[in-house]
Design a protein around this motif. Structure first.
Motif, PDB file in Angstrom:
ATOM      1  N   ARG A   1       0.838  -1.210   0.000  1.00  0.00           N
ATOM      2  CA  ARG A   1       0.000   0.000   0.000  1.00  0.00           C
ATOM      3  C   ARG A   1       0.867   1.251   0.000  1.00  0.00           C
ATOM      4  O   ARG A   1       0.593   2.207  -0.742  1.00  0.00           O
ATOM      5  CB  ARG A   1      -0.910  -0.024   1.223  1.00  0.00           C
ATOM      6  N   ARG A   2       1.933   1.251   0.822  1.00  0.00           N
ATOM      7  CA  ARG A   2       2.837   2.407   0.850  1.00  0.00           C
ATOM      8  C   ARG A   2       3.543   2.591  -0.491  1.00  0.00           C
ATOM      9  O   ARG A   2       3.704   3.717  -0.966  1.00  0.00           O
ATOM     10  CB  ARG A   2       3.873   2.243   1.961  1.00  0.00           C
TER      11      ARG A   2
ATOM     12  N   TYR B   1       2.415   1.661  -3.450  1.00  0.00           N
ATOM     13  CA  TYR B   1       1.441   2.151  -4.430  1.00  0.00           C
ATOM     14  C   TYR B   1       1.175   3.639  -4.222  1.00  0.00           C
ATOM     15  O   TYR B   1       1.140   4.405  -5.187  1.00  0.00           O
ATOM     16  CB  TYR B   1       0.121   1.373  -4.319  1.00  0.00           C
ATOM     17  N   MET B   2       0.998   4.060  -2.976  1.00  0.00           N
ATOM     18  CA  MET B   2       0.729   5.471  -2.713  1.00  0.00           C
ATOM     19  C   MET B   2       1.919   6.336  -3.108  1.00  0.00           C
ATOM     20  O   MET B   2       1.762   7.434  -3.640  1.00  0.00           O
ATOM     21  CB  MET B   2       0.382   5.687  -1.236  1.00  0.00           C
ATOM     22  N   ARG B   3       3.136   5.830  -2.882  1.00  0.00           N
ATOM     23  CA  ARG B   3       4.331   6.574  -3.281  1.00  0.00           C
ATOM     24  C   ARG B   3       4.396   6.726  -4.803  1.00  0.00           C
ATOM     25  O   ARG B   3       4.689   7.795  -5.324  1.00  0.00           O
ATOM     26  CB  ARG B   3       5.549   5.829  -2.752  1.00  0.00           C
TER      27      ARG B   3
ATOM     28  N   TYR C   1       1.815   6.485  -6.906  1.00  0.00           N
ATOM     29  CA  TYR C   1       0.668   7.287  -7.338  1.00  0.00           C
ATOM     30  C   TYR C   1       0.949   8.771  -7.143  1.00  0.00           C
ATOM     31  O   TYR C   1       0.687   9.580  -8.039  1.00  0.00           O
ATOM     32  CB  TYR C   1      -0.578   6.866  -6.560  1.00  0.00           C
ATOM     33  N   ASN C   2       1.486   9.134  -5.986  1.00  0.00           N
ATOM     34  CA  ASN C   2       1.738  10.552  -5.724  1.00  0.00           C
ATOM     35  C   ASN C   2       2.898  11.102  -6.547  1.00  0.00           C
ATOM     36  O   ASN C   2       2.937  12.288  -6.838  1.00  0.00           O
ATOM     37  CB  ASN C   2       2.011  10.769  -4.240  1.00  0.00           C
TER      38      ASN C   2
ATOM     39  N   ASN D   1      -0.612  11.451  -9.604  1.00  0.00           N
ATOM     40  CA  ASN D   1      -1.294  12.571  -8.964  1.00  0.00           C
ATOM     41  C   ASN D   1      -0.409  13.812  -8.996  1.00  0.00           C
ATOM     42  O   ASN D   1       0.034  14.299  -7.974  1.00  0.00           O
ATOM     43  CB  ASN D   1      -1.651  12.185  -7.531  1.00  0.00           C
TER      44      ASN D   1
END
Length: 88
Positions: free
Chosen positions: A39-40, A42-44, A46-47, A51
């Motif tokens: 999850r971390r 993916y968020m890294r 994505y941002n 994004n």
């Protein structure tokens, strides 16, 4: 003066080769820990690539390249047998 950072909180790129075994032993390999790491990550990603204000094709092309490599790895055993086959 550099501040001392615990080995547990050290990033992988900052770990010395002699400390790698100890660093890996401190990681959380439970299903929850692995899911949290994914999850971390993916968020890294994505941002950093998706994004953003002024996006480009970088992030999407990386996902596409990853998909191509994975699909080739999954079908390699089938492709391997077709290398020496005559097509006539």
């Amino acid at each position: 003066l550099p501040v001392a950072v615990l080995l547990k909180d050290t990033k992988l790129m900052d770990v010395k080769l002699g400390q790698l075994g100890t660093w890996l032993a401190m990681r959380d390999f439970t299903p929850g820990g692995i899911l949290g790491a994914m999850r971390r990550g993916y968020m890294r990603y994505y941002n950093k690539y998706i994004n953003v204000r002024k996006g480009g094709l970088g992030g999407i092309s990386m996902v596409l390249a990853g998909y191509i490599v994975l699909s080739y790895m999954w079908s390699y055993s089938h492709v391997k047998h077709d290398r020496r086959r005559k097509y006539h």
